[in-house]
Scaffold this active site. Structure first.
Site, PDB file in Angstrom:
ATOM      1  N   GLY A  65       0.673  -1.159  -0.116  1.00  0.00           N
ATOM      2  CA  GLY A  65       0.075   0.046  -0.126  1.00  0.00           C
ATOM      3  C   GLY A  65       0.928   1.413   0.157  1.00  0.00           C
ATOM      4  O   GLY A  65       1.702   1.422   0.671  1.00  0.00           O
ATOM      5  N   GLU A  66       0.213   2.393  -0.621  1.00  0.00           N
ATOM      6  CA  GLU A  66       1.346   3.572  -0.908  1.00  0.00           C
ATOM      7  C   GLU A  66       0.596   4.143  -0.720  1.00  0.00           C
ATOM      8  O   GLU A  66      -0.588   5.012  -1.803  1.00  0.00           O
ATOM      9  CB  GLU A  66       2.217   3.957  -1.897  1.00  0.00           C
ATOM     10  CG  GLU A  66       2.812   4.706  -1.706  1.00  0.00           C
ATOM     11  CD  GLU A  66       4.407   4.544  -3.403  1.00  0.00           C
ATOM     12  OE1 GLU A  66       4.380   3.624  -3.874  1.00  0.00           O
ATOM     13  OE2 GLU A  66       5.572   5.256  -2.073  1.00  0.00           O
ATOM     14  N   GLY A  67      -0.044   5.672   0.048  1.00  0.00           N
ATOM     15  CA  GLY A  67      -0.481   6.598   0.213  1.00  0.00           C
ATOM     16  C   GLY A  67       0.152   7.823   0.474  1.00  0.00           C
ATOM     17  O   GLY A  67       1.231   7.704   0.031  1.00  0.00           O
ATOM     18  N   PHE A  69       0.813   9.778   3.134  1.00  0.00           N
ATOM     19  CA  PHE A  69       0.778   9.561   4.044  1.00  0.00           C
ATOM     20  C   PHE A  69       1.614   8.830   4.760  1.00  0.00           C
ATOM     21  O   PHE A  69       1.669   7.958   5.995  1.00  0.00           O
ATOM     22  CB  PHE A  69      -0.260  10.462   5.137  1.00  0.00           C
ATOM     23  CG  PHE A  69      -0.536  11.648   4.720  1.00  0.00           C
ATOM     24  CD1 PHE A  69       0.043  12.823   4.862  1.00  0.00           C
ATOM     25  CD2 PHE A  69      -1.367  11.136   3.545  1.00  0.00           C
ATOM     26  CE1 PHE A  69      -0.583  14.007   4.469  1.00  0.00           C
ATOM     27  CE2 PHE A  69      -1.879  12.633   3.294  1.00  0.00           C
ATOM     28  CZ  PHE A  69      -1.514  13.779   3.488  1.00  0.00           C
ATOM     29  N   SER A  70       1.828   7.188   4.214  1.00  0.00           N
ATOM     30  CA  SER A  70       2.310   6.398   4.201  1.00  0.00           C
ATOM     31  C   SER A  70       3.032   5.177   2.825  1.00  0.00           C
ATOM     32  O   SER A  70       1.861   5.231   2.329  1.00  0.00           O
ATOM     33  CB  SER A  70       1.936   5.667   5.504  1.00  0.00           C
ATOM     34  OG  SER A  70       0.740   4.925   4.439  1.00  0.00           O
ATOM     35  N   ASP A 177     -12.051   9.476   8.109  1.00  0.00           N
ATOM     36  CA  ASP A 177     -12.102   8.624   6.614  1.00  0.00           C
ATOM     37  C   ASP A 177     -12.352   6.880   6.095  1.00  0.00           C
ATOM     38  O   ASP A 177     -11.517   6.323   5.865  1.00  0.00           O
ATOM     39  CB  ASP A 177     -10.290   8.452   6.743  1.00  0.00           C
ATOM     40  CG  ASP A 177     -10.092   8.333   5.033  1.00  0.00           C
ATOM     41  OD1 ASP A 177     -10.802   8.853   4.085  1.00  0.00           O
ATOM     42  OD2 ASP A 177      -8.905   8.363   4.650  1.00  0.00           O
TER      43      ASP A 177
HETATM   44  P1  ADP Z   1      -2.878   5.101   4.896  1.00  0.00           P
HETATM   45  O1  ADP Z   1      -2.796   6.236   5.409  1.00  0.00           O
HETATM   46  O2  ADP Z   1      -1.603   5.620   3.431  1.00  0.00           O
HETATM   47  O3  ADP Z   1      -3.801   5.270   3.775  1.00  0.00           O
HETATM   48  P2  ADP Z   1      -3.428   2.729   5.617  1.00  0.00           P
HETATM   49  O4  ADP Z   1      -2.692   1.781   6.962  1.00  0.00           O
HETATM   50  O5  ADP Z   1      -5.181   2.886   5.066  1.00  0.00           O
HETATM   51  O6  ADP Z   1      -2.202   3.525   5.345  1.00  0.00           O
HETATM   52  O7  ADP Z   1      -2.816   0.943   4.905  1.00  0.00           O
HETATM   53  C1  ADP Z   1      -3.066   1.278   3.252  1.00  0.00           C
HETATM   54  C2  ADP Z   1      -3.529  -0.239   2.515  1.00  0.00           C
HETATM   55  O8  ADP Z   1      -2.622  -1.114   2.902  1.00  0.00           O
HETATM   56  C3  ADP Z   1      -4.391  -0.556   3.008  1.00  0.00           C
HETATM   57  O9  ADP Z   1      -5.508   0.014   2.139  1.00  0.00           O
HETATM   58  C4  ADP Z   1      -4.594  -2.105   2.725  1.00  0.00           C
HETATM   59  O10 ADP Z   1      -4.437  -2.632   1.798  1.00  0.00           O
HETATM   60  C5  ADP Z   1      -3.163  -1.794   3.771  1.00  0.00           C
HETATM   61  N1  ADP Z   1      -2.514  -2.663   4.903  1.00  0.00           N
HETATM   62  C6  ADP Z   1      -2.516  -2.259   6.222  1.00  0.00           C
HETATM   63  N2  ADP Z   1      -2.819  -2.217   7.124  1.00  0.00           N
HETATM   64  C7  ADP Z   1      -3.090  -3.390   6.585  1.00  0.00           C
HETATM   65  C8  ADP Z   1      -3.060  -5.119   7.125  1.00  0.00           C
HETATM   66  N3  ADP Z   1      -3.075  -5.312   8.920  1.00  0.00           N
HETATM   67  N4  ADP Z   1      -2.988  -6.243   7.136  1.00  0.00           N
HETATM   68  C9  ADP Z   1      -3.172  -6.264   5.463  1.00  0.00           C
HETATM   69  N5  ADP Z   1      -3.206  -5.035   4.711  1.00  0.00           N
HETATM   70  C10 ADP Z   1      -2.632  -3.521   5.286  1.00  0.00           C
HETATM   71 MG    MG Z   2      -5.956   4.532   4.486  1.00  0.00          MG
END
Ligand code: ADP
Ligand code: MG
Length: 542
Positions: A65-67, A69-70, A177
């Site tokens: 995952g890439e956003g 902010f993370s 969100d």
């Molecule tokens: P952001 O703040 O960048 O949106 P998220 O916490 O929503 O970060 O995580 C981004 C993506 O990473 C999620 O949409 C999901 O696809 C994946 N992800 C995050 N946490 C988990 C987890 N515990 N297990 C599997 N995939 C995860």
């Molecule tokens: Mg997210």
């Protein structure tokens, strides 16, 4: 029988344009993949370098995952005796505010780990790099499975979402969100997890201590306008980099300020820094929705409009644009009203879109309603708008302009709308969008199995119910699991092809619940606790 490739086998292959095209496309894809892999490899190396202690514990396998902010990675770890565990590592951008990071972590540690709220295993920090280690939940892509879910699965999905929301709301956490990519769903295991507390805020009585210190956009704005102190745990700047233009899937995080040139609701600040109702606060330029002929333009003001002045204008200045769809230069020179509006555009509640300063856990329930709308209509994203007022106009096309205006009054906002649009019958709307209205009682096979990635309501969509025509359905990719590990459940896809079960007799309770979630008035909108007790879930237990 041999499959025909559409190529004559006796053709001189070296000169086959068809073959050249296939080859070119194939190698282009391969190149793209290699390029991506190299990028991911580099990012993993960089992460090991930034937080070296990770390499003692984890084997980082992939980026999942890439956003803005993370970045989230899949890793494996030998944490205890027994098999390797899969872990999700969330690397927060180093410019995130320390209080913000700590609050996200506290939400996960205090409220997480049960009732479908993601928990946390460890947290690592080196300098300004923070990595949160969470149990990994392999999950589906919402769009890929949307139109193959059985009605029972939809019920279970919503029930489990409310379970998670009830849990966090009990702790006084407003997620802000709620959307499918933040609610992980493993269809095969029937597991769910609410993730991403990066935008969370506390209610006035929140049990998450650090949320009391998290400042919303509104508060930051107010502080900077007052030149008062803002919480700075260290020298890390409050704001991250300004993100590229964000799309429907993206998020406006609280710490990032985007220029809101076309939605400027203003509020007046009192001497004590408290927000006061603005005397004359016209804001928005008219936003046009749909075709030129049938455009709706909207304009939002604080209701308690007195024909006085705004803080940045001389007291004597009054103007004539009140209750018109124009914004005069006097009003343009007034200071903007600010209220929390972080979140993802298509999921924002009316009180967020109109910058109501008092926002509650009800905003998460609205977002859950939009998810439910997608599930019932088979359309994702449901709303797609480029700015808040267009989004508001789109809500009006479903919930009615008069009803929206009426509800906005209850939270102190006055909306001007150039045209009256009626509220729609939710059942008829969803059935039409699903390709299943009264004249066609069954889903047709060509519609079934094709998740539409076209928004149900976009800026090009006419606001009239009769014009909410089915846009061409997108391709069902079939590959619904997040990849990135060798054990992904690809073998499960076939059994999930399409499931018509239950869709030809959706009970009224479903639309009653949807109606209560999409209640324009946050004060009467259904809570997560009440939603779990709704007759729609009558045979389901907590
Ligand atoms: P952001 O703040 O960048 O949106 P998220 O916490 O929503 O970060 O995580 C981004 C993506 O990473 C999620 O949409 C999901 O696809 C994946 N992800 C995050 N946490 C988990 C987890 N515990 N297990 C599997 N995939 C995860
Ligand atoms: Mg997210």
């Amino acid at each position: 029988m041999e499959a025909s490739l559409g190529i004559q086998m006796d053709e001189p292959m070296a000169f086959s344009p068809q073959r050249d095209r296939f080859q070119a496309e194939g190698s282009l894809k391969k190149n793209e993949q290699n390029f991506k892999l190299a990028g991911v490899k580099k990012d993993i190396e960089k992460l090991y370098e930034a937080v070296p202690q990770l390499s003692n514990v984890f084997k980082i396998k992939d980026k999942i995952g890439e956003g803005t902010f993370s970045s989230v990675y899949l890793a494996t770890a030998q944490l205890q005796v027994g098999p390797e565990e899969k872990i999700a590592l969330k690397h927060l951008i180093p410019t995130s505010h320390p209080i913000r990071i700590a609050a996200e972590l506290q939400c996960l540690t205090v409220a997480g780990g049960q009732d479908n709220v993601m928990g946390v295993k460890y947290c690592f920090r080196k300098n300004d790099h923070v990595v949160i280690a969470m149990p990994y939940l392999e999950h589906e892509s919402f769009l890929d499975i949307l139109n193959s879910l059985s009605f029972q699965e939809v019920r279970e999905y919503m029930f489990n979402l409310f379970k998670a929301l009830k849990r966090i709301h009990q702790f006084g956490i407003v997620h802000r969100d709620v959307k499918p990519s933040n609610f992980l769903y493993n269809r095969h295991l029937k597991k769910y997890a609410l993730v991403d507390f990066g935008l969370a805020q506390g209610t006035h009585d929140t049990k998450i201590e650090l949320l009391k210190f998290v400042q919303s956009e509104a508060q930051q704005e107010r502080c900077s306008q007052n030149k008062s102190h803002i919480i700075t745990g260290n020298k890390i700047p409050l704001s991250g980099p300004v993100p590229k233009e964000l799309d429907q899937q993206s998020t406006t995080k609280a710490s990032v300020k985007r220029p809101y040139t076309n939605a400027q609701i203003q509020i007046k600040q009192g001497k004590d820094g408290k927000l006061m109702k603005q005397s004359k606060t016209v804001d928005v330029l008219s936003r046009k929705l749909a075709t030129k002929k049938k455009a709706i333009s909207t304009k939002v003001m604080n209701s308690a409009v007195m024909r006085k002045t705004a803080s940045s204008c001389p007291a004597s200045l009054t103007c004539d644009c009140y209750a018109t769809d124009k914004v005069c230069s006097i009003c343009l020179s007034r200071r903007q009203q600010v209220a929390p509006r972080a979140g993802t555009p298509g999921f924002r509640a009316p009180e967020v879109l109109t910058k109501c300063p008092d926002q509650t856990t009800a905003i998460d329930m609205w977002s859950a309603g939009v998810i439910f709308l997608s599930l019932l209509s088979g359309r994702y994203p449901f709303y797609k708008a480029s700015d808040d007022l267009t989004a508001l106009a789109q809500i009006m096309t479903i919930r009615g302009s008069r009803e929206t205006i009426q509800a906005a009054k209850t939270f102190g906002k006055s909306i001007l709308c150039s045209k009256e649009v009626p509220a729609q019958d939710l059942r008829k709307l969803c059935e039409r969008l699903r390709g299943m209205d009264s004249s066609t009682p069954k889903l047709t096979s060509d519609i079934q199995g094709h998740a539409s990635h076209q928004p149900a309501i976009s800026e090009k969509t006419d606001h009239k119910a009769s014009c909410l025509v089915q846009t061409p359905p997108g391709q069902y990719s079939g590959n619904s699991f997040k990849k990135g590990d060798s054990n992904s459940c690809e073998h499960c896809f076939d059994e999930y092809n399409t499931n018509l079960e239950g869709w030809n007799e959706v009970p009224d309770e479903a639309y009653d619940l949807l109606d209560k979630l999409l209640d324009l008035n946050p004060a009467s909108r259904i809570t997560a606790e009440a939603a779990l007790l709704h007759p729609f879930f009558k045979d389901m237990s907590l």
